[in-house]
Design a protein around this motif. Sequence first.
Motif: not given
Length: 432
Positions: A77-88
């Motif tokens: 969740q970024d600072r604007g409360r938007t969520t993103h799926r992150a993969d490495v």
Amino acid sequence: MSGHTGDYDSDAERTFAALPPERGRGFARTWWGQAWLKALEDTALDSGQLKAGRRLARAGAVGAVTVRPGRVTAVVQDRGRTTHRADVLLEELTGDQWDRFVDMAGARAGHVAALLDREMPPHLVEDAETAGIDLLPGLGDLEPECGCDAWDHCGHTAALCYQMARLLDEDPFVLLLMRGRGERALLDALQSRTGPPSDGSPRPEGVDAAEAYAAGGILPPLPTPPALPDEPGVPPSLDTEAAPAPGIDPAALEFLAARTAARAHRMLAEALRDGHGQHAPEAEPTVHQDAVRLAAGEPDRTVADRLADGSGRGREGLAVAVRAWRHGGGAALSVLDEEWPVEGETLARARAALETAWDEDERPRFRASGNRWTALGTAGQLRLGRDGRWWPYRKEGDRWVPAGPAAQDPATALATAERSAADESDSGRPKG
């Protein structure tokens, strides 16, 4: 694991609960966790995204982390409360590479014992590299994929990598799972591998005595190692009937003998600690450092005065040096005595650490002089050691004095300095 546990959905996938926010500490304690972060930081093209990732990770913005062969995934969740799926992504080892790894690890009982203790000793990684197997990621090996559509590492994938370093600190099997083998499958393969190595070379007869002792599965059983004594041994007494030779101070000799026994006890205790073999041996102290070490043993006044004169520090200077020694030995003493110019890459890393240790609205203002950063408006100062650690200092009269041990994170070190100054102030206030 401290504060979190890995839940097995299957041996090929582990999910770790989200870690709570945690400020004022580095993201990697172990050398292999630091190697993971180096692979990230050497690859990412935008240092601003790394800074954003550290901020998100410290704020607890990374959700549950799922690890599977070749991939680690979390929702961030970024600072604007938007969520993103992150993969490495990290390339899996081939079947042939795993066969060679099992042969290599199975040939040395110490490798298996270290993994079971959740350790990854350097010699295991070195032996694997000799066999053509890269366990730790290198430059460009950590490939990002994120729902924010960034083409390079973004704040979300960086945050995931920083949290992953904390998981790796606790359990190196997490890295081996990313490389393609779960813990249960790997241990089963090691246990069942009784034939000759896959390259056809014969196994050596017998094993190294230290490895056999570590394995513990031999008959007859070895005796239990003797326990460490609670206190150092008593040194021999001096002959009190004969007069001492000219120039010999019996009190000083007795003090030296007692301090030698105490140092031997400490060195033995350190040698018996888990992970002792992973640390480089301490350098022998110089004559001036040894004078401070001896003074830290609280000698009588006569011996203390000789040490103060012999070290060239005087009584007050020696007392401050003893404080430094007790916080960090020779490294702390060097930071007390030396002021050196911070330049080039070292300066860039120091400034980056100072910028990322606090949020912008919380960051103190500093006045820099060489390797010393004084926090304006406070009684705290940070001193950068040549090993990249930060040492806390506080103002005492017109002198800066050591306030605590070193920290990887400058915010932690400054908090120690300010707390020490506050405690000193409180102790000097009249009671009632």
